[in-house]
Design a protein around this motif. Sequence first.
Motif, PDB file in Angstrom:
ATOM      1  N   ASP A 151     -58.740 -73.531 -17.843  1.00 31.61           N
ATOM      2  CA  ASP A 151     -60.132 -73.086 -17.723  1.00 31.61           C
ATOM      3  C   ASP A 151     -60.973 -73.972 -18.643  1.00 31.61           C
ATOM      4  O   ASP A 151     -61.294 -73.599 -19.767  1.00 31.61           O
ATOM      5  N   ASN A 152     -61.310 -75.175 -18.167  1.00 30.64           N
ATOM      6  CA  ASN A 152     -62.018 -76.148 -18.995  1.00 30.64           C
ATOM      7  C   ASN A 152     -63.394 -75.651 -19.432  1.00 30.64           C
ATOM      8  O   ASN A 152     -63.828 -75.892 -20.558  1.00 30.64           O
ATOM      9  N   SER A 153     -64.097 -74.966 -18.558  1.00 32.63           N
ATOM     10  CA  SER A 153     -65.456 -74.515 -18.886  1.00 32.63           C
ATOM     11  C   SER A 153     -65.451 -73.530 -20.052  1.00 32.63           C
ATOM     12  O   SER A 153     -66.338 -73.552 -20.918  1.00 32.63           O
ATOM     13  N   ILE A 181     -63.633 -85.967 -14.239  1.00 28.87           N
ATOM     14  CA  ILE A 181     -63.430 -84.847 -13.305  1.00 28.87           C
ATOM     15  C   ILE A 181     -63.993 -85.237 -11.936  1.00 28.87           C
ATOM     16  O   ILE A 181     -65.144 -85.684 -11.811  1.00 28.87           O
ATOM     17  N   ASN A 183     -64.096 -83.008  -9.363  1.00 25.64           N
ATOM     18  CA  ASN A 183     -64.732 -81.837  -8.754  1.00 25.64           C
ATOM     19  C   ASN A 183     -66.136 -81.683  -9.326  1.00 25.64           C
ATOM     20  O   ASN A 183     -66.323 -81.329 -10.493  1.00 25.64           O
ATOM     21  N   ASP A 185     -68.469 -79.496  -8.567  1.00 22.96           N
ATOM     22  CA  ASP A 185     -68.840 -78.110  -8.862  1.00 22.96           C
ATOM     23  C   ASP A 185     -68.390 -77.708 -10.275  1.00 22.96           C
ATOM     24  O   ASP A 185     -69.121 -77.028 -11.008  1.00 22.96           O
ATOM     25  N   GLU A 186     -67.192 -78.129 -10.658  1.00 21.82           N
ATOM     26  CA  GLU A 186     -66.707 -77.822 -12.009  1.00 21.82           C
ATOM     27  C   GLU A 186     -67.562 -78.512 -13.062  1.00 21.82           C
ATOM     28  O   GLU A 186     -67.874 -77.926 -14.120  1.00 21.82           O
ATOM     29  N   CYS A 187     -67.978 -79.744 -12.776  1.00 25.97           N
ATOM     30  CA  CYS A 187     -68.856 -80.456 -13.717  1.00 25.97           C
ATOM     31  C   CYS A 187     -70.169 -79.717 -13.898  1.00 25.97           C
ATOM     32  O   CYS A 187     -70.687 -79.586 -15.024  1.00 25.97           O
TER      33      CYS A 187
END
Length: 781
Positions: A151-153, A181, A183, A185-187
Motif C-alpha cells: 500500500d504505497n499511498s 510507477i 499505473n 491512477d496510483e500516482c
Amino acid sequence: MDDSNPNMQQEQDLPGYSSADDSGSEAESLSSGDSDSSDSENNTTKSWEDEYDKIAGKPVKEFEDYAKMCRLALNLTDFTKLKASFAEFDEKYAIPSELWLHYLRKLILVTQTDKERKEFETWLIKAMKTYYDTKLSDLVLEYLMEKGSTDNSYFWSNVMADYSLECQHYFEKMRTFLKSITNQDECDIINALVRESCPNWDISSKESYAILDLVLICDDLVAKAQAQNNDKKWKKYYSTYLHKVREDPTINSRVKDGLNRTMFERLVATFPAADILWIGYIEYMQKNSTHDSIISKPSPASSEQKLGFLKNSPLELVKRALLAGPSIRLNHLYLHMMEQAGYTVEQIDEALQQIFPRITRQMVMTVELYLDYLAYRVRVLNSESEEQVTALRTSFQQVWDSLSLTYGDKADTNFEVLKLWAQVEYSHLKCPEQGNAIWRQILAYLSEAQLWLEYAQMETEYNGAAGTREILQEALELNLYNAHILEGYYRRFERCYGTYETIADCQARQATIARSSMFVTEHLHPQNRFKMANLKFSTPQQRNKQTDAKDKTRKHQTAAKDKTSKPQAAAKDKRPKPQVTAGLDNNPPKAQQPSKQSKIEKQPEAEPKVNFTYSVDMEENKIFIKNLHADCTEHELQNIFKDYGAIKDVRLVYNLRNVFKGFAYIEFEEAEHASKAVAGANGLSLGGKDIFVAISHPPQKRNSEKFEKPLAQKRRVQTSLIPTTFLRQDAAAKRRKMLDIEIETDKGKNNDGATASSSIVSNGGEGAKKTNDYFRQLLNK
C-alpha cells in the motif's frame, strides 16, 4: 517467512552485538586451525541462550529485562525469539528507535514473499508509531524505493506528514518513485494524499528558506537541551521556539502547526523521561486542534486515524507518554482525560490494569494512582444505588489489601486510602458507624495525636459531633506525644458545643492530665524543655561588668601560668635520663593501672559507621538531590531510585538540631546508574515539590589538603600623620646634633656646643618641630 533462511546476512554495524555466522557454506570452509575459535563461538552462543531463557522465565520483567532479551535475540539471530521479545516489549513499553532499526534491518533481509512483506510492514508501522526518528523514515523510504509496499499511498502520505518539514529532500525521492510507477491512477492517489498530508506542499522558495531556518533553530534547541532541566527551564525552551514560529510572518498557520509538532516530537524522542515535555505537547494539542483528514487504514479500535504515524491527539499522546515512562502527573492526566472522554468504569479499570504492573517498584506512584482512581470512583458514584455503593466499598478494600500484600507495613504509612474511605463513609454514604470502624482500624495500626485529632474533626464535621467528646477524652487519657493539639481542640469543642458542666469537667480533666504527664513529657523530650527558673537575666551594664571581670581573671591566669612554666621547664631538664642496660628489655615499663576506687576508666565510644566519604572531585556514581519535602525518608528515595540501578547507600542531611535540610545523597554501584537517575528523575514531582538531581560534585573543605589557603597579605598600618620625608629629616638632624655634642664635649666647650646644637636643630627645617596635630590640621583644611 523462513526463520532459518541460509541467505540471511549478519548486520556488521550493530554496536555491542555479535556477528556469529550461520552460513553452512562458510562453516564448511573453516580450516582445522580455527576449531578453537569455533568452540569459543559455540560457548558464547550457549551462554546467550541460557541468559535469554533465564530472563524470559521471569514472572515480572522491567524495561531493562525486555531490552536485554531483544539484544540477546539479535545476537542469536533467532527470529522466533526476536518476534516474541519485540512483541512483548512493544506491548509494555516504548521500544527505543535504535533497537527497532537493528531488528528491521535484519528482518528486511529475509523478506521475500508477499506474506513476508505484509508482516514486515506491520513491524515497520509499529516502529514508526513509537518515536520520531529520521533514521527510521530513511529506512521506510529505502524499502519503498527498492521493493515497494503493498500500500504505497499509505506509507508515502504518512511519512511525508511526519517528516516533510525537516526532510524536504523527501519530495525529490517521491517524484523519483512516482516516475517508476506505470499505473497513473496510483500516482494520482499518492499525489492527492501527499498534497493533503504535507503542510509544505506547493510553497514558495521564500517560505521554504524560512522553514529551513526554523528547523536549524530546532536542531540547536535539541542539541543544547539537558536531561537535568527542571520544569521551568523546559517550558522556557519550547516556549521560546513556539514564540519564534508564531511571530514568523512568511509561513502559513498550517506550516507553523507542523513545525511546532515536529519540535515537540524531537524533544520527547530525545528526552522521553521528561514528563513535562509530554504535558506541554498535550497542552499545545488541546489548544490547537488540527483539521487532518482521514487517509489511514481503519483500525479495530477506531474507524478514524490522524495524519502521520505519530498519533498526536491528546489522549493518544498520553498513552505514548505512559509507554515511554509513567509519572504521577501523567497518570493523573490520563485518568482525567479518560473521564472527560466518557470512558466507562470497566474501560478505565482495564486501562489502569496495564499501568499498575509497570509501576510496582515505585510505591509512591502506585499509591497516588490508586488514590486518583478511588477519587474518580467517588465522583461517578450514585449513592442511591446499593450496587454502586457495594462496588465502591469493595474497591477501597481491594486497594488497601493490594497495597498491604505488595508493600507490607511500608505501604501508605499516612493511611491516605483509609482516611479517604472513612471520609466517604461520613460525607457521601452517610454511614458514620462504618467511618468510625475504619478510624478504629487506622488507630490500631498507629496511635498518634494527629490521627486522633483528624478522627475527632471528621466526627464533628460530618456526624454532628455525636461522639467527638468521647474520642477526645479517650485520646487524652493515653498521654500521647503532642497531646497539646488535642487539649486545645478539646477546649474549643467544649466552648462551642458543651455546657457549664462539660466545660468544668474539661478543665478538671486537663489539670489532672497535666499533673500526671509532667514527668512523662520531661522524660521523653528533656532537650526541648526550657527550665525558666534557672534562667538569669541581666542588664547591659551588668553584662559589661561581667565581661571586664572575665578579662581580668583571664589575664591573671595567663601571668600565673607564665611564672610557673619556667621553673617546671628547669625541673624537667634536671630529671635523670633512663639508663639502658645491656641484655635487658629496652621497652619502657607498662604504666601502673589505676585502681577502680580511685579512677573509673571511660570506655571508648564506638565510632559510627560512615558509608559516605567526602570527596573534592566529581563523584560519578553518586547523585545529589535537593528540594526534597520535609517528611522525605530514605525508604522513599530507595523506592524511587532503585529503578535506575543497584543502590549502595542513601544519606539524608540534617543540621545540628536534627532538622532535615532538604537534600540528600545516593550512591550507586555503577556510574552509569547514577547518570540514568539524573536523566530520569530530575524534575520529578515528589511530595508536591519538583526535585533537582545532579551528579555529586561537592565544594572543597577548608581543612582539605587540596584546598589552597590564600597567602596572607601584609597590612600597612599608618602610625603617624607626619610624612616619611620629614621623619627622615628629623632623624638626620638628631644624629647631627648628637655628633656635635660629642665633639663639643671633647673640646670642653659646653656652652658653645649648646648654641651650635640649637642652630643645627633650627637648620634641620621646620619639619623637626611639626607634630601630628599640625598635619592633622592641614588634612582637615
